[in-house]
Scaffold this motif. Structure first.
Motif, PDB file in Angstrom:
ATOM      1  N   TYR A   1       1.271  -4.990   7.794  1.00 30.22           N
ATOM      2  CA  TYR A   1       2.658  -5.334   8.050  1.00 30.22           C
ATOM      3  C   TYR A   1       3.500  -4.071   7.849  1.00 30.22           C
ATOM      4  O   TYR A   1       3.405  -3.412   6.806  1.00 30.22           O
ATOM      5  N   VAL A   2       4.324  -3.749   8.810  1.00 27.58           N
ATOM      6  CA  VAL A   2       5.227  -2.597   8.730  1.00 27.58           C
ATOM      7  C   VAL A   2       6.622  -3.126   8.420  1.00 27.58           C
ATOM      8  O   VAL A   2       7.173  -3.945   9.168  1.00 27.58           O
ATOM      9  N   VAL A   3       7.166  -2.670   7.303  1.00 26.92           N
ATOM     10  CA  VAL A   3       8.465  -3.169   6.820  1.00 26.92           C
ATOM     11  C   VAL A   3       9.461  -2.017   6.850  1.00 26.92           C
ATOM     12  O   VAL A   3       9.299  -1.015   6.133  1.00 26.92           O
ATOM     13  N   VAL A   4      10.468  -2.168   7.692  1.00 26.69           N
ATOM     14  CA  VAL A   4      11.504  -1.134   7.847  1.00 26.69           C
ATOM     15  C   VAL A   4      12.807  -1.657   7.261  1.00 26.69           C
ATOM     16  O   VAL A   4      13.258  -2.752   7.612  1.00 26.69           O
ATOM     17  N   THR A   5      13.372  -0.866   6.353  1.00 27.87           N
ATOM     18  CA  THR A   5      14.645  -1.226   5.732  1.00 27.87           C
ATOM     19  C   THR A   5      15.717  -0.248   6.205  1.00 27.87           C
ATOM     20  O   THR A   5      15.540   0.975   6.075  1.00 27.87           O
ATOM     21  N   ALA A   6      16.812  -0.789   6.762  1.00 25.62           N
ATOM     22  CA  ALA A   6      17.904   0.060   7.273  1.00 25.62           C
ATOM     23  C   ALA A   6      19.238  -0.438   6.718  1.00 25.62           C
ATOM     24  O   ALA A   6      19.384  -1.623   6.402  1.00 25.62           O
ATOM     25  N   PRO A   7      20.235   0.478   6.610  1.00 24.41           N
ATOM     26  CA  PRO A   7      21.573   0.046   6.155  1.00 24.41           C
ATOM     27  C   PRO A   7      22.145  -0.989   7.113  1.00 24.41           C
ATOM     28  O   PRO A   7      21.939  -0.930   8.326  1.00 24.41           O
ATOM     29  N   ASP A   8      22.853  -1.934   6.580  1.00 25.53           N
ATOM     30  CA  ASP A   8      23.495  -2.972   7.385  1.00 25.53           C
ATOM     31  C   ASP A   8      24.996  -2.669   7.440  1.00 25.53           C
ATOM     32  O   ASP A   8      25.710  -2.810   6.443  1.00 25.53           O
ATOM     33  N   HIS A   9      25.467  -2.262   8.601  1.00 26.18           N
ATOM     34  CA  HIS A   9      26.892  -1.933   8.765  1.00 26.18           C
ATOM     35  C   HIS A   9      27.673  -3.226   8.996  1.00 26.18           C
ATOM     36  O   HIS A   9      28.178  -3.505  10.093  1.00 26.18           O
ATOM     37  N   ALA A  10      27.760  -3.977   7.924  1.00 29.53           N
ATOM     38  CA  ALA A  10      28.357  -5.309   8.034  1.00 29.53           C
ATOM     39  C   ALA A  10      29.844  -5.258   8.323  1.00 29.53           C
ATOM     40  O   ALA A  10      30.386  -6.177   8.965  1.00 29.53           O
ATOM     41  N   GLY A  11      30.515  -4.218   7.840  1.00 28.85           N
ATOM     42  CA  GLY A  11      31.969  -4.163   8.067  1.00 28.85           C
ATOM     43  C   GLY A  11      32.333  -4.071   9.521  1.00 28.85           C
ATOM     44  O   GLY A  11      33.421  -4.471   9.910  1.00 28.85           O
ATOM     45  N   GLU A  12      31.449  -3.487  10.308  1.00 26.15           N
ATOM     46  CA  GLU A  12      31.737  -3.324  11.720  1.00 26.15           C
ATOM     47  C   GLU A  12      31.359  -4.553  12.520  1.00 26.15           C
ATOM     48  O   GLU A  12      31.801  -4.721  13.632  1.00 26.15           O
ATOM     49  N   GLN A  13      30.470  -5.357  11.962  1.00 19.19           N
ATOM     50  CA  GLN A  13      30.004  -6.523  12.731  1.00 19.19           C
ATOM     51  C   GLN A  13      30.059  -7.765  11.844  1.00 19.19           C
ATOM     52  O   GLN A  13      29.056  -8.207  11.281  1.00 19.19           O
ATOM     53  N   ILE A  14      31.239  -8.354  11.661  1.00 21.29           N
ATOM     54  CA  ILE A  14      31.433  -9.524  10.803  1.00 21.29           C
ATOM     55  C   ILE A  14      30.611 -10.708  11.293  1.00 21.29           C
ATOM     56  O   ILE A  14      30.016 -11.455  10.488  1.00 21.29           O
TER      57      ILE A  14
ATOM     58  N   THR B   1       0.823  -1.220   0.000  1.00 22.70           N
ATOM     59  CA  THR B   1       0.000   0.000   0.000  1.00 22.70           C
ATOM     60  C   THR B   1       0.854   1.265   0.000  1.00 22.70           C
ATOM     61  O   THR B   1       0.431   2.296  -0.516  1.00 22.70           O
ATOM     62  N   THR B   2       2.043   1.161   0.592  1.00 22.73           N
ATOM     63  CA  THR B   2       2.927   2.344   0.678  1.00 22.73           C
ATOM     64  C   THR B   2       4.378   1.902   0.534  1.00 22.73           C
ATOM     65  O   THR B   2       4.762   0.841   1.069  1.00 22.73           O
ATOM     66  N   ARG B   3       5.166   2.700  -0.186  1.00 26.90           N
ATOM     67  CA  ARG B   3       6.619   2.445  -0.300  1.00 26.90           C
ATOM     68  C   ARG B   3       7.323   3.802  -0.269  1.00 26.90           C
ATOM     69  O   ARG B   3       7.174   4.621  -1.187  1.00 26.90           O
ATOM     70  N   LEU B   4       8.120   4.052   0.789  1.00 29.70           N
ATOM     71  CA  LEU B   4       8.792   5.338   0.988  1.00 29.70           C
ATOM     72  C   LEU B   4      10.291   5.137   1.128  1.00 29.70           C
ATOM     73  O   LEU B   4      10.737   4.180   1.782  1.00 29.70           O
ATOM     74  N   GLY B   5      11.061   6.020   0.538  1.00 23.98           N
ATOM     75  CA  GLY B   5      12.510   5.994   0.689  1.00 23.98           C
ATOM     76  C   GLY B   5      13.206   5.117  -0.318  1.00 23.98           C
ATOM     77  O   GLY B   5      12.665   4.094  -0.774  1.00 23.98           O
ATOM     78  N   ALA B   6      14.437   5.525  -0.661  1.00 23.16           N
ATOM     79  CA  ALA B   6      15.205   4.785  -1.658  1.00 23.16           C
ATOM     80  C   ALA B   6      15.531   3.381  -1.196  1.00 23.16           C
ATOM     81  O   ALA B   6      15.631   2.453  -2.001  1.00 23.16           O
ATOM     82  N   LEU B   7      15.706   3.202   0.141  1.00 26.26           N
ATOM     83  CA  LEU B   7      16.076   1.872   0.640  1.00 26.26           C
ATOM     84  C   LEU B   7      14.932   0.861   0.475  1.00 26.26           C
ATOM     85  O   LEU B   7      15.157  -0.334   0.588  1.00 26.26           O
ATOM     86  N   SER B   8      13.707   1.357   0.264  1.00 25.87           N
ATOM     87  CA  SER B   8      12.576   0.436   0.113  1.00 25.87           C
ATOM     88  C   SER B   8      12.241   0.146  -1.345  1.00 25.87           C
ATOM     89  O   SER B   8      11.211  -0.478  -1.632  1.00 25.87           O
ATOM     90  N   GLU B   9      13.105   0.576  -2.264  1.00 26.28           N
ATOM     91  CA  GLU B   9      12.800   0.359  -3.675  1.00 26.28           C
ATOM     92  C   GLU B   9      12.910  -1.116  -4.090  1.00 26.28           C
ATOM     93  O   GLU B   9      12.554  -1.468  -5.206  1.00 26.28           O
ATOM     94  N   TRP B  10      13.452  -1.935  -3.204  1.00 22.40           N
ATOM     95  CA  TRP B  10      13.467  -3.382  -3.478  1.00 22.40           C
ATOM     96  C   TRP B  10      12.039  -3.958  -3.467  1.00 22.40           C
ATOM     97  O   TRP B  10      11.763  -4.994  -4.078  1.00 22.40           O
ATOM     98  N   ALA B  11      11.136  -3.268  -2.720  1.00 27.99           N
ATOM     99  CA  ALA B  11       9.756  -3.755  -2.610  1.00 27.99           C
ATOM    100  C   ALA B  11       8.979  -3.423  -3.886  1.00 27.99           C
ATOM    101  O   ALA B  11       9.277  -2.443  -4.560  1.00 27.99           O
ATOM    102  N   PRO B  12       7.972  -4.228  -4.245  1.00 25.88           N
ATOM    103  CA  PRO B  12       7.152  -3.922  -5.421  1.00 25.88           C
ATOM    104  C   PRO B  12       6.419  -2.591  -5.232  1.00 25.88           C
ATOM    105  O   PRO B  12       6.249  -2.125  -4.104  1.00 25.88           O
ATOM    106  N   PRO B  13       5.963  -1.959  -6.300  1.00 26.08           N
ATOM    107  CA  PRO B  13       5.224  -0.705  -6.197  1.00 26.08           C
ATOM    108  C   PRO B  13       3.864  -0.926  -5.539  1.00 26.08           C
ATOM    109  O   PRO B  13       3.373  -2.048  -5.414  1.00 26.08           O
ATOM    110  N   ALA B  14       3.276   0.191  -5.111  1.00 24.99           N
ATOM    111  CA  ALA B  14       1.964   0.128  -4.457  1.00 24.99           C
ATOM    112  C   ALA B  14       0.946  -0.555  -5.366  1.00 24.99           C
ATOM    113  O   ALA B  14       0.887  -0.293  -6.563  1.00 24.99           O
TER     114      ALA B  14
END
Length: 465
Positions: free
Chosen positions: A97-110, A30-43
């Motif tokens: 369903y609320v879907v939150v997408t955040a950067p994964d700082h993988a380099g800091e946490q192997i 129903t809603t897609r906001l932010g560049a990080l959520s562009e992996w999700a299909p469109p509304a």
């Protein structure tokens, strides 16, 4: 859909530090906001169209039931994009369903990255194991059902070659179950005159009846239901066959009993009418003739004598016509002895049997002969319906200098004419009827070789037009 306190997230959304998406309870975006959520299909699109969420409908359902959070850590949002962590939770108040997408700082946490990788593999493995388990359960259930079924079950491909046959089918055919695979459908169950309707079955379930022979050569009728299993079933067909021989025999026997009851009722009514005519009209005319003759003897008036003589002649003519009408009423109806009509009725009732009729023209049968021939033809056709399982029937009426000859042939199961047949009186009844009429009945048959019945009526006469 407006979001509560959306302004709090606007800066993070604009700077690409956060992505937010909302799925409704049907898993529609129903809603897609932010560049990080562009992996999700469109509304408006199904959420599980996203590569990350493929085949996860069960996971979403479980999350909705138990609550909490489902995390898909360390996934790459695009081919060359950053890795992100996707957190999914169920909001019971808004039923979304609320879907939150955040950067994964993988380099800091192997370690967290390695755990995420293991989790991804575990989810995929669980999904694969669950799918395999469902397939195993479904296959085991299917085989258990069809193996214990009394009905014949066949599976075959578009090339009509058998892929699977259950135990009932193997017993009916008298062949080993594993030896049926690869054989063609038409070789096991020939469909002369009524081909297997696979084109129709590819669109909807097709049902039809077919004559067949079991392993002992017994004639049988099978009612088939054919279904197309579709691409998910490998493009195969499934056919379930039910033995309806006994049902058909009961139906034919019931029709015979009804036919005989109707004939008996008609005969009784005709006889009653004939008696009534004889007791009323004929006696009245006879009485009138006797009285007219008595009056003629007592009168000397020439004109009266002439009138009485004319009355006597007319009364005698009426008496002859009344007696002729009574005789016709007592006789069987001519249409009941119509061989063409009898054969045509059989052909219409059993359209899957190829019926050939060859009746010579220009030589009408005498009344007694026509009645006999009709009775024998009816009984012969009834025996074919009940026992022969024939695919072809031929009825021939021929005339030569010796007399008329009726031949009824079929390519059915056949039988041994010399063997006793307790409980079956069809052939015996035909023989007795022919013998009483002074005709000759010959039966030629053998198991698996069909039957030929010949009725020769020279002894009871026939008439040419």
């Amino acid at each position: 859909m407006p979001l509560p306190d959306q302004g709090i997230f606007e800066e993070a959304l604009d700077r690409g530090q956060l992505g937010l998406a909302i799925f409704d309870e049907r898993l529609i975006v129903t809603t897609r906001l932010g560049a990080l959520s562009e992996w999700a299909p469109p509304a408006g699109a199904p959420a599980c169209d996203a590569p990350f969420l493929t085949h996860m409908e069960a996971n979403f359902a479980e999350l909705r039931e138990r609550g909490g959070e489902m995390v898909l850590p360390s996934v790459r949002a695009s081919v060359d994009g950053p890795r992100v962590t996707i957190s999914i939770s169920w909001n019971p108040q808004s039923r979304t369903y609320v879907v939150v997408t955040a950067p994964d700082h993988a380099g800091e946490q192997i370690e967290r990255l390695m755990a995420s990788d293991r989790r991804e593999k575990q989810i995929l493995r669980q999904q694969a194991d669950a799918a395999a388990a469902r397939l195993r359960v479904a296959d085991a259930l299917y085989r258990d059902i069809v193996e214990t079924a009394d009905n014949l079950v066949l599976r075959f491909g578009p090339d009509r070659r058998i892929v699977f046959a259950n135990r009932a089918a193997a017993l009916f055919l008298g062949r080993p179950q594993d030896g049926l695979a690869g054989l063609t459908l038409d070789a096991l169950f020939p469909a002369d005159g009524a081909p297997w309707p696979l084109e129709r079955a590819a669109e909807e379930r097709a049902s039809f009846e077919q004559s067949a022979r079991d392993a002992k050569g017994r004639a049988a009728w099978l009612a088939w239901d054919v279904n197309f299993l579709g691409p998910e079933g490998g493009g195969e067909f499934q056919a379930v066959g039910r033995d309806v021989t006994a049902e058909r025999q009961l139906r034919i026997a019931r029709e015979k009993a009804q036919e005989e009851a109707r004939a008996a009722a008609v005969a009784r009514e005709r006889l009653r009418i004939a008696h009534d005519l004889h007791d009323t009209l004929v006696r009245s005319i006879v009485t009138m003739i006797a009285e007219a003759r008595l009056i003629a003897k007592k009168t000397n008036d020439p004109e009266a004598k002439a009138a009485l003589a004319e009355l006597d002649a007319q009364a005698r003519q009426g008496l002859w016509e009344a007696r002729e009408a009574i005789a016709q009423t007592r006789a069987a109806r001519r249409e009941d002895a119509d061989l063409r009509a009898i054969a045509a009725e059989f052909s219409a009732r059993w359209s899957d049997v190829e019926t050939t009729l060859d009746i010579a023209d220009g030589a009408p049968l005498a009344s007694e002969t026509a009645t006999l021939f009709a009775a024998v033809l009816r009984e012969a056709l009834r025996n074919i319906e009940l026992h022969a399982g024939a695919r072809r029937v031929r009825v021939t009426l021929a005339f030569d200098e010796t007399g008329p000859r009726l031949v009824v042939e079929d390519d059915g199961a056949g039988f041994d004419p010399q063997a006793p047949t307790p409980g079956h009186f069809g052939v015996a009844g035909m023989r007795e009827r022919a013998a009483l009429a002074g005709a000759t009945l010959d039966v030629e048959s053998a198991p698996g070789k069909g039957t030929r019945i010949t009725l020769f009526a020279a002894a009871i006469g026939w008439q040419l037009s």
